[in-house]
Design an enzyme around this catalytic site. Structure first.
Site, PDB file in Angstrom:
ATOM      1  CD  GLU A  52      -1.524  -2.192   2.167  1.00 49.52           C
ATOM      2  OE1 GLU A  52      -2.297  -3.103   2.647  1.00 49.52           O
ATOM      3  OE2 GLU A  52      -0.079  -2.626   1.932  1.00 49.52           O
ATOM      4  CB  CYS A  73      -0.262  -3.850   8.465  1.00 50.72           C
ATOM      5  SG  CYS A  73       0.622  -2.505   7.956  1.00 50.72           S
ATOM      6  CB  CYS A  89      -0.941  -0.199   5.224  1.00 49.57           C
ATOM      7  SG  CYS A  89       0.657  -0.622   4.769  1.00 49.57           S
TER       8      CYS A  89
END
Length: 220
Positions: free
Chosen positions: A56, A90, A93
């Protein structure tokens, strides 16, 4: 929406497979704006020896570069961009996506160890001040395929893994979920996980960039 999501997720899965072939945690993503791919990323942590180079983050940088090249306002572009990613973002991100004010994230499988969209923390939907905007998540697109690719990687282990704390989604001894749930406030978590990314962007682009005004990212 369904047909488009399947098509874009198919491309994201190809990125994940490319990451697998290059010895990276196999996560891939696309950022789509007005039916055009502006950013695509796969994990580059091992390749760059930089723990912030998740798929990302790579894609965000590509969108920012596109905006610069085409004289577009990043805030306007991100406000109409959809992220398609093979694994739930996560914590780091998810915090970055929130700060960029991306409205929609479509992902494959859950990230039960580090997920920032509900599996560990609800950064995507939490009521947080001065931290961007909440974003909608749609989960489960091609989830089984995403899990199978991850299992393939972890069966062969991570040959270059210098950052297992961030990268090992399926380590049964990892206590990150319990640690964050018991000890950390959401905004503190966002600041902690984004700080290395902010340092990376400073080195690459200088101190001024599209997310530099966030209070979480201002350096002391």
């Amino acid at each position: 929406m369904e047909a488009a999501a399947e098509r874009w997720m198919d491309r994201a899965l190809r990125m994940a497979k490319e990451a697998l072939e290059n010895g990276e945690v196999p996560v891939g993503c696309l950022m789509v704006y007005n039916n055009e791919i502006l950013g695509k990323g796969r994990n580059e942590v091992n390749e760059t020896k930089n723990a912030t180079r998740h798929a990302e983050m790579v894609a965000i940088d590509q969108v920012l570069d596109w905006c610069h090249q085409h004289d577009k306002d990043p805030a306007e572009v991100f406000a109409h961009t959809v992220l398609y990613v093979t694994v739930e973002p996560c914590i780091m991100c998810a915090a970055a996506l929130r700060l960029m004010k991306i409205p929609l994230v479509v992902y494959g499988c859950q990230n039960e160890r580090f997920g920032g969209c509900g599996s560990v923390l609800n950064i995507s939907s939490a009521n947080l001040t001065d931290t961007g905007e909440p974003f909608q998540c749609i989960a489960g697109y091609r989830a089984e395929e995403a899990v199978d690719i991850l299992k393939t990687f972890y069966r062969q282990e991570n040959p270059n893994g210098k950052f297992p704390f961030f990268c090992n989604y399926f380590n049964p001894n990892n206590k990150l979920k319990e640690f964050w749930n018991r000890r950390c406030h959401l905004s503190l978590s966002m600041s902690f996980f984004l700080h290395p990314y902010w340092q990376h962007r400073n080195q690459k682009y200088g101190k001024r960039n599209a997310i530099s005004d966030s209070p979480l990212l201002m350096e002391n």
